[in-house]
Structure formats: C-alpha cells, structure tokens
Design a protein around this motif. Structure first.
Motif, mmCIF file in Angstrom:
data_model
loop_
_atom_site.group_PDB
_atom_site.id
_atom_site.type_symbol
_atom_site.label_atom_id
_atom_site.label_comp_id
_atom_site.label_asym_id
_atom_site.label_seq_id
_atom_site.Cartn_x
_atom_site.Cartn_y
_atom_site.Cartn_z
ATOM 1 N N ASP A 373 0.735 -1.100 -0.061
ATOM 2 C CA ASP A 373 -0.028 -0.055 0.001
ATOM 3 C C ASP A 373 0.842 0.916 0.046
ATOM 4 N N ARG A 376 2.343 1.598 -3.551
ATOM 5 C CA ARG A 376 0.998 2.822 -4.479
ATOM 6 C C ARG A 376 0.814 3.822 -3.786
ATOM 7 N N SER A 380 1.818 6.648 -6.833
ATOM 8 C CA SER A 380 -0.117 7.502 -6.895
ATOM 9 C C SER A 380 0.325 8.576 -6.264
ATOM 10 N N SER A 416 -1.346 -6.990 -6.713
ATOM 11 C CA SER A 416 -1.097 -5.152 -6.460
ATOM 12 C C SER A 416 0.159 -5.009 -6.966
ATOM 13 N N ASP A 419 0.275 -3.611 -10.233
ATOM 14 C CA ASP A 419 -0.693 -2.701 -10.478
ATOM 15 C C ASP A 419 0.155 -0.719 -10.033
ATOM 16 N N ILE A 420 1.132 -1.433 -9.580
ATOM 17 C CA ILE A 420 1.685 -0.419 -8.697
ATOM 18 C C ILE A 420 2.638 0.090 -10.497
#
Length: 1073
Positions: A373, A376, A380, A416, A419-420
């Motif tokens: 998390d 990410r 982002s 996950s 996704d990053i």
C-alpha cells in the motif's frame, strides 16, 4: 439498598435467561420490551451505576452502559444539571477503580460513554475532560487506559456522527486541533522512552549478511551515513507490557493522522521513531527466535512484534495518503521515503532470489500488504513531487520495487505490485505526452528498467519459466468480473506489456516476437508427428515427459498469441508506415498459423492425453484467430494503402485468411473454435471490407452453406455472426471508392436473395398457424420475442419501413395494450408480461425521439397511454418493474418534443426580451411533472437517481426550472420534497446530487427562496420550537455560489435533525423558554 440488590439479581436472571439457548423468540421480545421500558425511566441511571459497581455479570454491565449511552446521546439535554455533575464524577472514578479487572470490551464501552459526555459538555461543563486524559497517559500506571481514552476521543470527536449541530462539530474539531501538538509530543515521548530503555539492554546480535551492511543503494537512498547507522541498530526485545503500550500509541497516531493536517507538529523525531517501529515488521530474526524457543508465549510475542510493524506502517500510510502537502512538509516526506526504502532494501537485500522470496514469506502477511500500500501511494500520489529531488534516486527505487514485485509469495501480492507498475507506466506516459521535447531523455533514464520489467513479466506468464506458480492458478471458477484467476493473471500481465510497448515499441516487439517464434516452431513442427490411424489422424507423441513439454509449450503459445493481439493498436494510425514491416511479419505469421491449424485439422486429432492436449490445440487455434482479428484495423489501413498501390500481397493475405476460416464454419467444429472463426469473419466483413472479398471462392462457399436449406444449422450464436458478416459484405460501402463504383444494384439483388433464403422457413409457415382473430396472451414468451424483433426493427430500419407501415404497427400496439391487458401483465412481478410492457415502452422511446413531423400525431396517444393507463398501475407499487422504462419514455417525450408543450421560437423570445412563452398541452405537462415529483417520495434509490438526472438534464438543455409554469406552481414543491428527503436520510447516498439539484432550482429565484420559501419551510417543520427555527434561518447564509449554498443546505438539514433529537430527549412537560 435491599431493593437495589433485588433489582440487580432480577436483572442478572433476566439477562441470563435472554441469552440462554432454550429461550424462545417470543420470550426474548418480552424481556427486550421490559428492559427498554426500564431504560426510558427518569433516574434509571442511578440503579445502573449501582449495577456496574456491584456485579461481575458481563451482560448486566453491558446493558447498564447501554442505558448510560442512550441517556447521554438522546436524553442529555433534559437531564438535571446536578445529575449530570454526578454522572461526570462517578463514571471516571468507576473506570479508574476497575479498569484492570474489567473485561476489555466492557472497559472500552465505559471509555466510550465517558467520551460521549465529553462530546456533549467539554469544555464548558466538563472542563477537565481532556486534561484528565493527558494525566492518565503521563502516569505510568494508567498509560494504557489514557491511550484508549485518547483513541476513542479522536474517533468520536474529530468526525462526530449526525447527533450534533454543525457549529458544535466545528468547535470540537478546533478544540482537538489545539491539543494536537501536546498529544503528539506525549506519544513521541512514550515511543522513544520504550525504545531507548530496551535498546540499552538489547543484546548485540552476531554479525549477519543483513545487519550492518550499507551498500551503494543505501547510501544513495539515505541522506547521511548517520541515519543509515541509526536504522541499522539492533531491534530491541520488548516485554509484553511495553509492546502493548507501543501498539496503543501507534493506533492513536494512525487515527490522529487520518484527520489532522500535515504540519510542523509532526516532528522529524516522531517520524524517525515510527520508522524504528516499522522495522519490527521486517525483523525476521526476532520471529525466528520466538519460534526456535518454542513456547507458545514466545510465538505470540513474535506475532505481537510483527503487529507493531503493521501499526507503524499504517501510520506512515495515513500520512502518505494526503495529497495536499505544505511546502515546509516536503522535506519530511523525502525523509520518510528514504527511511521506508531503507526497509524495502532490508526486505529484498540478497542476490539469491530464493532467499528474498523466503524472507517475504516469513514476514507477516498484513505487513507485506501495508508495505505494498505504501509503494502504491508513493507512486500514485508523490512520485511526481519527489522525482525532481536530485538526492532521490528513482531508478534505484525501481530496482528495489522490481525485486519486491517478482519475489511476492502470493498471487494477490503479485497482482497488487503489477498495479503499482501500471500506475508508474501511466505516470511516465502522461509525463512524456506533456513534455514531448524531453521524451528521449526520460526514456533513456528508464529504458533498462522497462526492458527488464517487460522480460520478467513475459517470463512470468510462461510455463517454460514459471510452471509451478502457473499451475496453482484456478482456470475454472469465475469471479465477479466473469474471469478466472488464470485469465485475470494473464490480462493484468498483458496490460503491463502493452504499456511498455506504448513507451518502447521497438524494444518491446524485439523482446516478444522471438519468444513467440520459438513456440510457433514447436507448433508448426507437429505436422511431422501426425500419423494416419484407422479412425483418422493421430499425434504420435506418447512419452509422458514429451506430452508434458508439449502441453507447456502450447499453453505458452496461447498466452503469447494473446500478447501479440493486445499489441495490435500500436501498429496503426500515425505509426502505420514506420512500423509496417514489423506488423506485416506478425500478420503473415498469424495467417500461416491459422491456415496450418485448419488444414491439418489439429482440433480433430487424436492425442495420447486427450483431456489435456486436445483443449490445448483447440485453444491455440482459437487464439491465433482472435489475434488475427485484433489486427483487423491494421488490415483496414493496409487495405486503403493497397487500394492506391494495388498490391497483390494484401489480396493474398485476405484470401489465405478466408481459406483458414471457411473450413471451421461447420457443425463438426468445437464451439470455441467456431465462434473465433465467425468473429474473425465479421471483422473482415465489417472493418476491413475489401472490394474483392465477395469474389473469393471461400466466401462464396460460406454464402452457399448458409443459404442451403439442407445444410445443418450452426449453433445460434455462430449462425447470427455468419449472417451478420454476409449481410455486411453486401450492405456496407467499400472503402476508398466513389458512390458510382459501389455496384449497389448487383449487391442489392444478392442481398435480397440472401434474406429470402434466410427467411424461407418463416415464410413457409402455414397461414393458419397463428389465427389472426386469436389474441396472443401477453405473458407468452412468443410475444416477448416478437416485441424484441419490432424493437430492433424500429431502431435500425424505421426510415426504410416507411410512414404508413410504421403508423400501422404503432396503432396496432396502442390498441393492443388496453388498461386490463397492462394490469394483467404488470401485476405479475418479474414476469414475462412486465418484460413485454418494458419492450413496448422502449419501442415508444424510439418513436418519440424521431426528428421531423412524421410521428408527432402519436404524441397525445403515447402520453395518454403513459399517464392514464400505465402510470396509475405502477405508481403506488413498491416493485421497480416497468417504472424505469416509463420515466425514460416520459423524459424522452419532453426532451425531444419540447415544442409540443412550449411553442415559441427563439426569435419571438428575443424580441419580447422575456422568456415567457405560450404553453400548450398544459394538463399533460403538469401530470408528467407530478409523476416525477411522486417518484421522489418512493424508496427506490435507482429510480430516484435516474429521475433527478432527467430533471437536471431538462433544465440544462431546455431551461425547465425557468419556465413560468414550473417556476410559479412547481419549483418550491420540488425543493421541499428534496429537502425532506435529505432530512429523513432515506436516500443518503445521493446527498451531493440532491444538494446540487436544490441549488439549481433555488438559483432560478434566489430572492423568492430566501424571502418566502425558507421561512415557510421552517414554519412547516414540526419537532422544533420557534427559537430553534429562527436559529436555523439565521444560520442559512444568503450565499449564492454553489459550494457555499450546498454547504448551507447540509448544515440546515443536519441542525434540524439535531434539534429534533434534542427536543425528543426532553422529559414530558418541559417548559421551553
């Protein structure tokens, strides 16, 4: 005293009875009623205070605290001040006396009840509320209790629920913000003290590969050697109490960080301390020691230590999630990133991949999730901010992220991380688009990292490199997105490949194509192993190991074909010419592969392991067709180029493709393969549309097969696709040719004969098969299908059908749907009848949208059908059936036929200088608006949202709210309804949309809203007294901008609810001054 004792015993026995397995629901309801009545009594709290201090029964204590909670949150205003003082004094004393012996859930509930009092009375009547909490924290004996109180205060006061006025909410937030600096100082002190105390006594661990090392990466990531040294200190071993205190302090910090702004109060020493505790999560040594020492207590200690790491990462992530970073805090952020990347390097530091993966496996799963998390959020939210810092090496960070990604122990963790990377690639793409001049510099900086990423992602989808993990993936169970775990894995991987292709097309192609080529060689080489047997052809590969290798190679080929198909979009448009040769190479290979599969009929071949290899061969064949279909837009562009150059190469490509497709359009071919072939045929006929397509013998074969009455019919889906393709070949214009060369007369004759052949069976039905005088029952599926047909007909061919025929159909339907028929159909919820009526309303939607005057004569009948026949049946029914379609029809009627109601021309209104215009069909318009208004009083949130959107659209496009009839007779009725909906919280999900609609309506006549509507609305509100109404009116500022106005609306609604709650809590007969 005796009576109190007796009451306690009675309550204990009631509670025990209530929770006993044998108690009936009826008896439980009786007990519940009894307890509720007791709680409503004035002075019940005194008995509850006695119960709390005298019982050890958990149920009784919980019930007593619930009585207090109800008293404080709903009746506090009516409690005499002397009683309030007594409660404020007694409950904290009770907590202090028993907090160590009470069960944790009772203790926490008691803390919440005390905080609820503070929420009502601090600081005016309960001035020492917060100082008491700080004192509890500072006293070593009560530190844990103080921290629980602090966290509860943060939860309940920073973002309080509805039962406070907006002014009080704002006051509480300000009061808490004033305390933040002191609170953070206290929490920092607690964590530092524990750390320092145990660091002194920590045994120095023996040298190990991971401790004390500080490689090049580390010195780059950390500003100074001292901070690296600081973070390399051995992690102390904490006793259970210290661990408990630290976990409470970190929980408090995480909640505080969720609402306090980033500011200087969050000091560097606090951040460093949090990072010290974040190291607990990646301290495998301590976890190993705990498990080696064997006792269950040690194992629990190891888990607790891991939990401290998870809590510390939660604090970091709360800070990371804030996008608004003040200038003075940016340096702190940079320091946070450096310290977190120290941890990332600690986790991934090893050249041996197996060691890194096993280390990640040993970490607490929640810790790894929190860490992901963090990464990410970094990419982002903050990457664009941090990338410009020269002392922050982004490329080295990507190296660490790469190691972290490809050593994830779980599939979810890997997803996950992908996704990053997707976020990073999107960031890079948008950065390049906004600064095209620096494109080369940016790409050069990241090129190596991107090529490495691409290669590794491609390896991960291949059984050749990653068999063990890929075989774990489920390829049968569908998730909510209708894809299996394997399909999701492949899709997410291919998205990353596609994004790299967009940035580095040449590199990506030269990486992917050779890998595809290797697997194609295996597939194309299968022909030499095919032998003829008695029942057909057989694949002569039987050794178990060879079969397994072939299975893996075919699975990989299938994935790589999907990858090549996904990249088709990067060969078209402006780059068509530049990348032509690469694309041509791909398409030629795909055509060759599809033809090969069709010619040697691999889909029908016998194999040694039919349950595995046959599906593999079918899948490869289907994927090769799908990949070729993906290049249909490239073929279309090639077609227009070829038209100018008249190249034979293009003709050969299309002809060979058709030779590959035609043999598959057969009932003997498996559905998966058949449908892939049909979809490719549709794309060739619709997207590419070459002039010569119809003259190719293979296409003629398909025409003959479909029009041959004796041929076996394909499955429905395939039949429809083939018919669509053949129809499109004849109907769609050929690209790059003028109208006079389109050969429409010949094509028209061919199309007529195609339709004639397709409808042969239907036309051969005996005329008496459906007696014209017999009415078809509306709940019949046949009627449903017929209406579907007419709906399609109206959508696509209403112009060609001609006016008389269309009028006849509409009139027939209008006559058919009588009030009785409609009632029969609609009243059977969810039935075919409802679907039939919905389809009929959809047909009418098409009719009312038609421009021009042709269908205008039907408007009165359509509106009459809606308002006099359909609407009365559905108006009061809770079922959503038919409603959405009806209101869409009413909206379309208004939207596309505005002049049916408002005649005036633009010129007339300009000349008059006013927007008043003559109105026609006023009763119908009023009835439609009333129906919309009624729909806002019903519980269906989807209908509410839809209809609110329709009204707003009519206002945007046609100035609905400004029309005289709406302004004078309906405007404030609608505002009133919408405000009542907000007050009753029945559609809370739509708060924002309702607020905006109220603003748009009020803005038509702000003077009327403030001077007339608002006072009238407040006057009509029950449950509030005159003084409260005045306060509500005064607090509604006369702001005329959208944000301030909607804020005032929500304040009015909140405070109105609050005053009603207060007034309900007053004892009966209270005199209000």
């Amino acid at each position: 005293m005796a009576s109190e004792e007796a009451s306690l015993r009675a309550l204990e026995s009631l509670m025990t009875e209530f929770f006993h397995d044998c108690t009936t629901n009826e008896r439980k309801r009786e007990i519940e009623e009894l307890l509720d009545n007791f709680a409503q009594q004035i002075g019940a709290w005194r008995l509850c205070l006695y119960f709390l201090s005298s019982t050890r029964n958990d149920y009784v204590m919980m019930y007593s605290l619930t009585v207090f909670e109800n008293l404080i949150n709903k009746m506090w205003l009516g409690v005499p001040s002397q009683d309030k003082m007594e409660i404020r004094s007694c409950l904290p004393k009770l907590l202090l006396a028993h907090h160590k012996t009470l069960p944790y859930f009772i203790r926490n509930k008691l803390c919440k009840v005390i905080v609820d009092i503070g929420r009502q009375d601090w600081p005016m009547f309960y001035h020492d509320f917060f100082t008491n909490i700080l004192q509890l924290i500072q006293s070593p004996v009560t530190t844990p209790l103080g921290l629980i109180m602090l966290k509860t205060t943060s939860e309940e006061l920073a973002c309080p629920r509805e039962d406070l006025s907006v002014a009080r909410k704002e006051e509480l937030r300000k009061l808490l913000l004033d305390q933040v600096q002191a609170v953070l100082g206290l929490l920092t002190g607690i964590l530092e003290t524990v750390w320092d105390k145990h660091s002194v006594t920590a045994a120095t661990p023996p040298p190990s590969p991971t401790s004390g090392e500080s490689g090049d990466l580390l010195s780059n990531l950390l500003q100074s050697p001292s901070s690296a040294k600081l973070l390399n200190q051995p992690i102390p071993i904490l006793d259970a109490e210290s661990e408990y205190i630290c976990s409470l302090a970190l929980e408090c910090l995480a909640h505080l960080f969720s609402w306090i702004p980033l500011s200087a109060s969050i000091t560097p020493s606090l951040l460093t301390t949090i990072f010290h505790f974040a190291r607990f999560g990646c301290d495998i040594r301590a976890r190993k020691m705990a498990s080696v020492n064997g006792s269950s207590q040690n194992c629990v200690l190891g888990q607790e230590r891991g939990r401290l790491g998870v809590l510390a990462m939660s604090c970091i992530n709360e800070l990371m999630s804030k996008n608004c970073v003040p200038m003075e805090f940016e340096e702190y952020l940079l320091r946070m990133f450096q310290q977190t990347f120290y941890l990332l390097q600690k986790i991934t530091k090893d050249n041996n991949a197996h060691t890194v993966k096993s280390r990640l496996e040993e970490l607490d799963e929640s810790y790894v999730e929190k860490f992901t998390d963090f990464l990410r959020l970094f990419v982002s939210v903050h990457l664009r901010r941090i990338e410009s810092y020269s002392q922050f090496p982004v490329v080295e960070f990507l190296t660490l992220l790469f190691k972290y990604t490809f050593h994830q122990p779980t599939h979810e963790g890997y997803f996950s991380c992908l996704d990053i990377w997707t976020l990073f690639l999107d960031y890079l793409t948008s950065k390049i688009k906004s600064r095209l001049g620096d494109k080369e510099a940016v790409l050069n900086r990241y090129e190596d990292a991107l090529v490495l990423l691409l290669t590794e992602v491609l390896n991960r989808i291949q059984f050749r490199y990653n068999q063990a993990q890929l075989e774990e993936l489920d390829d049968e169970t569908l998730d909510d997105d209708q894809q299996t775990e394997w399909q999701r894995y492949l899709r997410q991987s291919l998205e990353v490949v596609a994004k790299v292709m967009e940035l580095l097309p040449t590199h990506a192609f030269s990486t992917l194509f050779p890998v595809l080529q290797d697997n194609l060689e295996v597939y194309l080489g299968l022909q030499q192993f095919i032998v003829t047997s008695g029942s057909g052809h057989r694949l002569n590969i039987t050794a178990e190991n060879d079969c397994r290798r072939l299975h893996c190679s075919l699975r990989d080929l299938s994935s790589l074909l999907q990858a090549v198909g996904r990249l088709a979009e990067y060969f078209i448009g402006d780059v068509f010419a530049a990348r032509f040769s690469d694309a041509l190479t791909v398409v030629e290979r795909l055509v060759k592969v599809t033809l090969y599969g069709s010619q040697i009929k691999l889909y029908n071949i016998e194999t040694a392991v039919p349950s595995v290899l046959k599906p593999d061969l079918i899948d490869v064949h289907a994927q090769s067709l799908a990949a070729l279909q993906a290049y249909s837009h490239w073929l279309a562009q090639y077609c227009s180029e070829a038209h100018r150059q008249n190249t034979q190469q293009f003709v050969t490509l299309i002809s060979t493709t058709m030779d590959a497709v035609t043999p598959l359009i057969s009932t003997k071919v498996q559905d998966k393969l058949l449908l892939s072939a049909c979809h490719l045929l549709v794309s060739l006929a619709t997207t590419v549309r070459p002039v010569f397509l119809i003259s190719i013998p293979a296409v003629q074969k398909v025409f003959n097969r479909i029009t041959d009455a004796s041929a076996q019919r394909l499955v429905d889906k395939a039949q429809v696709l083939v018919c669509r393709a053949l129809s499109n070949i004849l109907l769609l214009p050929w690209p790059n040719l003028p109208e006079n060369e389109q050969q429409w007369p010949v094509r028209s004759i061919n199309h007529a004969s195609l339709i004639s052949a397709l409808s042969r069976d239907y036309r051969n039905l005996k005329p008496n098969a459906v007696a014209p005088q017999r009415k078809m029952p509306l709940d019949d599926n046949v009627t449903d299908e017929m209406l579907s047909f007419f709906l399609t007909l109206f959508r696509g061919l209403r112009v060609q059908m001609g006016v008389p025929f269309t009028e006849q159909i509409i009139q027939t339907f209008l006559n058919m749907f009588t009030r009785e028929q409609l009632a029969d159909s609609i009243l059977n919820e969810g039935s075919t009848g409802c679907r039939v009526v919905e389809k009929f309303l959809k047909i009418l939607q098409v009719v009312v949208q038609e421009p021009g005057q042709v269908f205008k004569p039907f408007l009165p009948s359509i509106i009459s059908l809606c308002m006099e026949q359909v609407y009365p049946i559905i108006a009061e029914r809770p079922s959503p059936d038919v409603k959405a379609e009806l209101f869409e029809l009413l909206f379309r009627t208004l939207h596309h036929n505005w002049r049916h109601f408002f005649k005036s021309s633009i010129l007339a209104s300009v000349q008059r200088g006013v927007t008043e215009e003559p109105m026609e069909n006023e009763p119908q318009f009023s009835a439609i608006m009333q129906a919309f208004g009624q729909s806002f009083l019903q519980p269906d949130i989807h209908l509410f949202k839809q209809n609110l959107f329709y009204l707003e659209t009519l206002n945007t496009k046609q100035k609905l709210y400004h029309k005289k009839i709406f302004r004078t007779t309906m405007l404030f009725q609608f505002v009133n309804v919408l405000l009542q909906v907000l007050v009753h919280k029945s559609h809370d999900l739509l708060q924002e949309e309702i607020g905006i609609a109220v603003y748009n309506m009020a803005s038509v006549d702000f003077d009327g809203f403030f001077a007339a509507f608002l006072p009238e609305f407040l006057t009509s509100c029950d449950g509030v007294d005159a003084n409260q109404k005045n306060v509500l009116g005064r607090n509604f500022k006369m702001d005329r901008d959208l944000p301030s106005f909607t804020q005032n609306v929500h304040r009015l609604v909140n405070d109105l609810r609050y005053y009603r709650l207060c007034n309900d809590s007053l004892p009966p007969g209270t005199v209000k001054l």
